[in-house]
Scaffold this motif. Structure first.
Motif, PDB file in Angstrom:
ATOM      1  N   ASP A  56       0.849  -1.178   0.000  1.00  0.00           N
ATOM      2  CA  ASP A  56       0.000   0.000   0.000  1.00  0.00           C
ATOM      3  C   ASP A  56       0.894   1.240   0.000  1.00  0.00           C
ATOM      4  O   ASP A  56       1.598   1.502   0.977  1.00  0.00           O
ATOM      5  CB  ASP A  56      -0.893  -0.034   1.247  1.00  0.00           C
ATOM      6  CG  ASP A  56      -1.795   1.177   1.372  1.00  0.00           C
ATOM      7  OD1 ASP A  56      -1.659   2.151   0.589  1.00  0.00           O
ATOM      8  OD2 ASP A  56      -2.647   1.162   2.280  1.00  0.00           O
ATOM      9  N   ASN A  58       0.202   4.282   0.307  1.00  0.00           N
ATOM     10  CA  ASN A  58      -0.133   5.247   1.359  1.00  0.00           C
ATOM     11  C   ASN A  58       0.436   4.865   2.721  1.00  0.00           C
ATOM     12  O   ASN A  58       0.387   5.655   3.650  1.00  0.00           O
ATOM     13  CB  ASN A  58      -1.651   5.441   1.430  1.00  0.00           C
ATOM     14  CG  ASN A  58      -2.130   6.287   0.276  1.00  0.00           C
ATOM     15  OD1 ASN A  58      -1.728   7.439   0.141  1.00  0.00           O
ATOM     16  ND2 ASN A  58      -2.963   5.709  -0.583  1.00  0.00           N
ATOM     17  N   THR A  69       5.008  12.615   2.647  1.00  0.00           N
ATOM     18  CA  THR A  69       3.990  13.326   1.863  1.00  0.00           C
ATOM     19  C   THR A  69       4.507  13.591   0.454  1.00  0.00           C
ATOM     20  O   THR A  69       3.782  13.434  -0.525  1.00  0.00           O
ATOM     21  CB  THR A  69       3.595  14.640   2.565  1.00  0.00           C
ATOM     22  OG1 THR A  69       3.049  14.311   3.849  1.00  0.00           O
ATOM     23  CG2 THR A  69       2.578  15.419   1.757  1.00  0.00           C
ATOM     24  N   LYS A  72       4.415  10.460  -1.662  1.00  0.00           N
ATOM     25  CA  LYS A  72       3.048  10.107  -2.089  1.00  0.00           C
ATOM     26  C   LYS A  72       2.522  11.045  -3.179  1.00  0.00           C
ATOM     27  O   LYS A  72       1.524  10.731  -3.823  1.00  0.00           O
ATOM     28  CB  LYS A  72       2.102  10.144  -0.882  1.00  0.00           C
ATOM     29  CG  LYS A  72       2.399   9.073   0.145  1.00  0.00           C
ATOM     30  CD  LYS A  72       1.521   9.261   1.379  1.00  0.00           C
ATOM     31  CE  LYS A  72       2.050   8.464   2.552  1.00  0.00           C
ATOM     32  NZ  LYS A  72       1.258   8.691   3.773  1.00  0.00           N
ATOM     33  N   SER A  73       3.188  12.161  -3.393  1.00  0.00           N
ATOM     34  CA  SER A  73       2.729  13.176  -4.356  1.00  0.00           C
ATOM     35  C   SER A  73       3.010  12.733  -5.800  1.00  0.00           C
ATOM     36  O   SER A  73       3.658  11.714  -6.052  1.00  0.00           O
ATOM     37  CB  SER A  73       3.425  14.507  -4.083  1.00  0.00           C
ATOM     38  OG  SER A  73       4.765  14.480  -4.573  1.00  0.00           O
ATOM     39  N   GLU A  78       2.498   9.214  -6.762  1.00  0.00           N
ATOM     40  CA  GLU A  78       1.149   9.646  -7.139  1.00  0.00           C
ATOM     41  C   GLU A  78       0.109   8.706  -6.512  1.00  0.00           C
ATOM     42  O   GLU A  78      -0.703   8.063  -7.178  1.00  0.00           O
ATOM     43  CB  GLU A  78       1.008   9.673  -8.663  1.00  0.00           C
ATOM     44  CG  GLU A  78      -0.078  10.559  -9.155  1.00  0.00           C
ATOM     45  CD  GLU A  78      -0.045  10.740 -10.675  1.00  0.00           C
ATOM     46  OE1 GLU A  78      -1.070  11.223 -11.189  1.00  0.00           O
ATOM     47  OE2 GLU A  78       0.959  10.420 -11.332  1.00  0.00           O
ATOM     48  N   ALA A  79       0.181   8.618  -5.177  1.00  0.00           N
ATOM     49  CA  ALA A  79      -0.581   7.624  -4.409  1.00  0.00           C
ATOM     50  C   ALA A  79      -2.088   7.733  -4.563  1.00  0.00           C
ATOM     51  O   ALA A  79      -2.786   6.723  -4.474  1.00  0.00           O
ATOM     52  CB  ALA A  79      -0.199   7.705  -2.932  1.00  0.00           C
ATOM     53  N   GLU A  80      -2.619   8.935  -4.828  1.00  0.00           N
ATOM     54  CA  GLU A  80      -4.065   9.053  -5.001  1.00  0.00           C
ATOM     55  C   GLU A  80      -4.546   8.263  -6.207  1.00  0.00           C
ATOM     56  O   GLU A  80      -5.628   7.697  -6.200  1.00  0.00           O
ATOM     57  CB  GLU A  80      -4.476  10.521  -5.146  1.00  0.00           C
ATOM     58  CG  GLU A  80      -4.587  11.239  -3.828  1.00  0.00           C
ATOM     59  CD  GLU A  80      -5.211  12.624  -3.984  1.00  0.00           C
ATOM     60  OE1 GLU A  80      -5.996  12.846  -4.929  1.00  0.00           O
ATOM     61  OE2 GLU A  80      -4.892  13.478  -3.142  1.00  0.00           O
ATOM     62  N   LYS A  81      -3.729   8.197  -7.234  1.00  0.00           N
ATOM     63  CA  LYS A  81      -4.084   7.496  -8.475  1.00  0.00           C
ATOM     64  C   LYS A  81      -3.534   6.066  -8.507  1.00  0.00           C
ATOM     65  O   LYS A  81      -4.189   5.155  -9.006  1.00  0.00           O
ATOM     66  CB  LYS A  81      -3.557   8.290  -9.669  1.00  0.00           C
ATOM     67  CG  LYS A  81      -3.977   7.756 -11.003  1.00  0.00           C
ATOM     68  CD  LYS A  81      -3.505   8.675 -12.124  1.00  0.00           C
ATOM     69  CE  LYS A  81      -3.903   8.130 -13.485  1.00  0.00           C
ATOM     70  NZ  LYS A  81      -3.370   8.952 -14.565  1.00  0.00           N
ATOM     71  N   ASN A  83      -2.304   3.580  -5.905  1.00  0.00           N
ATOM     72  CA  ASN A  83      -2.130   3.342  -4.473  1.00  0.00           C
ATOM     73  C   ASN A  83      -1.520   1.987  -4.137  1.00  0.00           C
ATOM     74  O   ASN A  83      -1.380   1.655  -2.972  1.00  0.00           O
ATOM     75  CB  ASN A  83      -3.462   3.521  -3.740  1.00  0.00           C
ATOM     76  CG  ASN A  83      -4.524   2.550  -4.235  1.00  0.00           C
ATOM     77  OD1 ASN A  83      -4.275   1.752  -5.121  1.00  0.00           O
ATOM     78  ND2 ASN A  83      -5.697   2.645  -3.660  1.00  0.00           N
ATOM     79  N   LYS A 109       3.313   2.702 -10.185  1.00  0.00           N
ATOM     80  CA  LYS A 109       2.788   3.903 -10.848  1.00  0.00           C
ATOM     81  C   LYS A 109       2.313   3.608 -12.271  1.00  0.00           C
ATOM     82  O   LYS A 109       2.556   4.366 -13.191  1.00  0.00           O
ATOM     83  CB  LYS A 109       3.848   5.008 -10.830  1.00  0.00           C
ATOM     84  CG  LYS A 109       3.299   6.401 -11.009  1.00  0.00           C
ATOM     85  CD  LYS A 109       4.384   7.444 -10.851  1.00  0.00           C
ATOM     86  CE  LYS A 109       3.815   8.825 -11.132  1.00  0.00           C
ATOM     87  NZ  LYS A 109       4.842   9.851 -10.978  1.00  0.00           N
TER      88      LYS A 109
END
Length: 178
Positions: A56, A58, A69, A72-73, A78-81, A83, A109
């Protein structure tokens, strides 16, 4: 004959990565949430197959909230997309004694590339609770840029801030499933 299923024992496993910072020191990070599973033909971990590892994104930790942080950006994972990091093993090759090579496909990614990691098989034991466990030390290296993790900066003297090479290290304990 039914295949024997194995699953991660997360309390006795860890997944780390190491990267050079400013090319003079090494920063260690790890994933707090991950999973691994495999299937074998017998209790002795002979001919493992269907080997799948996920982490994971995140849950990444380098013991520095600001750096985590940033990792993860969009500059890095690019963890939001994206994960999840995923490795699917497709060939477990004996190289002598308790040493093996595990070949597979690593996806980070949204990019999938073939990767080979070194595996030291620690053996199989039945714990005090009657569970059959198998232990492994896994190590390898990847190029982060091959997976789209291309962010970098340059110091005044021209040194890169983050190396391309990422060293992977994992201690994995699997539990035979009933």
């Amino acid at each position: 004959m039914a295949l024997v299923k194995w699953a991660i024992d997360p309390t006795h496993s860890e997944v780390q990565f190491k990267v050079k910072h400013l090319m003079i020191t090494t920063v260690t990070g790890y994933f707090e949430k991950f999973n691994a599973e495999a299937e074998t033909e017998d209790d002795q971990f002979t001919a493992p197959q269907n080997i799948v590892f996920t982490a994971d994104v995140n849950s990444i930790s380098t013991n520095n909230e600001q750096r985590d942080t940033h990792l993860k950006s969009a500059d890095f994972f690019e963890a939001e997309k994206f994960n999840e990091i995923k490795f699917v093993g497709n060939k477990y090759e004996a190289t002598g004694g308790s040493d093996f090579k595990l070949h597979g496909d690593l996806t980070i990614k949204g990019t999938t590339k073939p990767v080979t990691v070194q595996v030291e098989f620690g053996g199989i034991v039945v714990d005090p609770y009657g569970q059959t466990k198998a232990g492994f030390t896994v190590s390898g290296k990847i190029s982060r840029k091959e997976f789209g993790l291309t962010w970098n900066a340059v110091t005044e003297a021209g040194s890169v801030v983050v190396s391309d090479e990422i060293k992977l290290q994992a201690e994995i304990q699997l539990v035979k499933q009933a």
